[in-house]
Design a protein around this motif. Structure first.
Motif, mmCIF file in Angstrom:
data_model
loop_
_atom_site.group_PDB
_atom_site.id
_atom_site.type_symbol
_atom_site.label_atom_id
_atom_site.label_comp_id
_atom_site.label_asym_id
_atom_site.label_seq_id
_atom_site.Cartn_x
_atom_site.Cartn_y
_atom_site.Cartn_z
ATOM 1 N N THR A 89 0.847 -1.175 0.000
ATOM 2 C CA THR A 89 0.000 0.000 0.000
ATOM 3 C C THR A 89 0.888 1.232 0.000
ATOM 4 O O THR A 89 1.798 1.344 0.826
ATOM 5 N N LEU A 90 0.660 2.135 -0.929
ATOM 6 C CA LEU A 90 1.469 3.345 -1.040
ATOM 7 C C LEU A 90 0.718 4.540 -0.485
ATOM 8 O O LEU A 90 -0.439 4.754 -0.821
ATOM 9 N N ASP A 91 1.411 5.309 0.344
ATOM 10 C CA ASP A 91 0.808 6.569 0.771
ATOM 11 C C ASP A 91 1.050 7.605 -0.330
ATOM 12 O O ASP A 91 1.717 7.336 -1.332
ATOM 13 N N ARG A 92 0.497 8.762 -0.161
ATOM 14 C CA ARG A 92 0.559 9.799 -1.195
ATOM 15 C C ARG A 92 2.000 10.203 -1.517
ATOM 16 O O ARG A 92 2.388 10.320 -2.673
ATOM 17 N N GLU A 93 2.803 10.405 -0.486
ATOM 18 C CA GLU A 93 4.188 10.833 -0.690
ATOM 19 C C GLU A 93 5.000 9.762 -1.430
ATOM 20 O O GLU A 93 5.741 10.071 -2.366
ATOM 21 N N THR A 94 4.834 8.519 -1.019
ATOM 22 C CA THR A 94 5.570 7.428 -1.657
ATOM 23 C C THR A 94 5.151 7.277 -3.109
ATOM 24 O O THR A 94 5.985 7.073 -3.995
ATOM 25 N N ARG A 95 3.853 7.362 -3.374
ATOM 26 C CA ARG A 95 3.366 7.249 -4.746
ATOM 27 C C ARG A 95 3.900 8.372 -5.616
ATOM 28 O O ARG A 95 4.312 8.155 -6.755
ATOM 29 N N ASN A 96 3.953 9.589 -5.064
ATOM 30 C CA ASN A 96 4.489 10.722 -5.809
ATOM 31 C C ASN A 96 5.978 10.514 -6.120
ATOM 32 O O ASN A 96 6.431 10.756 -7.244
#
Length: 108
Positions: free
Chosen positions: A24-31
């Motif tokens: 599961t990726l949080d917003r920062e990691t996905r960015n």
């Protein structure tokens, strides 16, 4: 805990991970992953995640954090894990210089 406990935990974790891992990726990691994907143009994002794990592992080993955590949890180091025996087992329980009466060791 011991070297045997560490070996068992590593083997169990390896088995539990299997071939694929859903993360599961949080917003920062996905960015950040999107930026790296755009800049490095890998075949797929999985390649970047594999590289990230390798880099984290290497950094953790080189900074001594892995040994620190292994020593706290299992009372062994990564080198001992790789050798399959503890320092005490390798040396017979004694530090080599303890047996020597070397008064010259500080002389050049």
């Amino acid at each position: 805990m011991s070297l045997d406990d560490l070996t068992a935990d590593v083997e169990q974790s390896y088995s539990d991970l299997g071939e694929e891992l859903d993360v599961t990726l949080d917003r920062e990691t996905r960015n950040e992953l999107a930026m790296l994907t755009a800049a490095l143009d890998p075949e797929d994002a999985d390649e970047l995640v594999r590289r990230a794990v390798h880099l984290l592992f290497q950094t953790t080993v080189e900074t001594g954090q892995l040994d620190f955590n292994l020593r706290q949890e299992f009372d062994v180091t990564y080198d001992e894990y790789l050798n399959g025996m503890t320092f005490e087992e390798m040396t017979g329980g004694q530090f080599p210089q303890a047996q020597q009466n070397d008064d010259r060791r500080y002389q050049f």
